[in-house]
Design an enzyme around this catalytic site. Structure first.
Site, PDB file in Angstrom:
ATOM      1  CB  ILE A 148      -0.947   0.018   1.216  1.00 12.89           C
ATOM      2  CG1 ILE A 148      -1.913  -1.170   1.153  1.00 12.89           C
ATOM      3  CG2 ILE A 148      -1.730   1.328   1.280  1.00 12.89           C
ATOM      4  CD1 ILE A 148      -2.722  -1.373   2.420  1.00 12.89           C
ATOM      5  CB  CYS A 149       3.973   2.075   1.858  1.00 13.87           C
ATOM      6  SG  CYS A 149       3.492   1.452   3.489  1.00 13.87           S
ATOM      7  N   PRO A 150       3.788   2.332  -1.307  1.00 11.45           N
ATOM      8  CG  PRO A 150       4.447   0.658  -2.811  1.00 11.45           C
ATOM      9  CD  PRO A 150       4.075   0.893  -1.371  1.00 11.45           C
TER      10      PRO A 150
ATOM     11  CB  ILE B   9       5.252   7.062  -1.268  1.00 10.48           C
ATOM     12  CG1 ILE B   9       5.235   6.649   0.209  1.00 10.48           C
ATOM     13  CG2 ILE B   9       6.505   7.872  -1.585  1.00 10.48           C
ATOM     14  CD1 ILE B   9       6.240   5.561   0.556  1.00 10.48           C
TER      15      ILE B   9
END
Length: 191
Positions: A55-57, A60
């Site tokens: 999920i993070c990328p 970001i």
């Protein structure tokens, strides 16, 4: 958790520089960022749990794509996790979505900033998906937190920033360029 009206904590963290400067390699890709960096500007500070996850990328990269719009509003964006600057750099090198990221990636390796903000997940010990809008005086004006499994909407962060910067009353779903609420006019219409 710190919230609206609280001072954003003091910090000094190693970071991978934004843009192409962040890809020059160890010794050239790093900088130090503190609460006094970019003094006098609005700041959006967002946290993610771990590098090299799923999920993070997406989040970001979405913040990175809006970097120019935030800059147009005299606002800097800092992304933070508890991974080291070396891990951030390696992730950028090997992840196409964030390779040319236009925002710095800060390393809260000792978890001091995350702990001071009160956003560490009790079970995992990593930051929740927290986002803070901080005014030029260092006061938190907006705070939002998602659990570890749900991504946030950077476009909504931009919308809220626009509303905060009007210093006016903004109704539900207000967007930049739309009318703000004028209480006196509302009272006059009702009379």
């Amino acid at each position: 958790m710190l919230t609206v009206g609280d001072k954003f904590p003091a910090f000094k963290l190693a970071a991978v520089k934004a843009g192409k400067e962040g890809l020059l390699g160890p010794g050239k890709s790093f900088t130090e960022i503190s609460e006094t960096t970019d003094s006098g500007k609005w700041k959006v500070v967002f946290f993610w749990p771990k590098d090299f996850t799923f999920i993070c990328p997406t989040e970001i990269a979405a913040f990175g794509k809006l970097a120019g719009e935030f800059a147009d509003r005299d606002t800097v964006v800092y992304g933070v996790s508890t991974d080291s600057e070396f891990v951030h750099l390696n992730w950028r090198v090997y992840n196409e979505d964030i390779r040319n990221l236009e925002i710095p990636m800060l390393a809260d390796l000792k978890r001091e900033l995350s702990a001071a903000l009160g956003i560490l997940d009790k079970a995992e010990g990593v930051p929740l998906r927290a986002t803070f809008i901080v005014d030029p005086d260092g006061t938190i004006q907006w705070a939002a937190v998602n659990g570890l499994n749900v991504g946030r909407n950077p476009q909504e962060v931009l919308r809220v920033l626009d509303a905060l910067q009007t210093d006016e009353l903004c109704p539900c779903n207000w967007e930049k360029g739309k009318d703000v609420l004028k209480p006196q006019e509302l009272f006059e219409k009702a009379a």
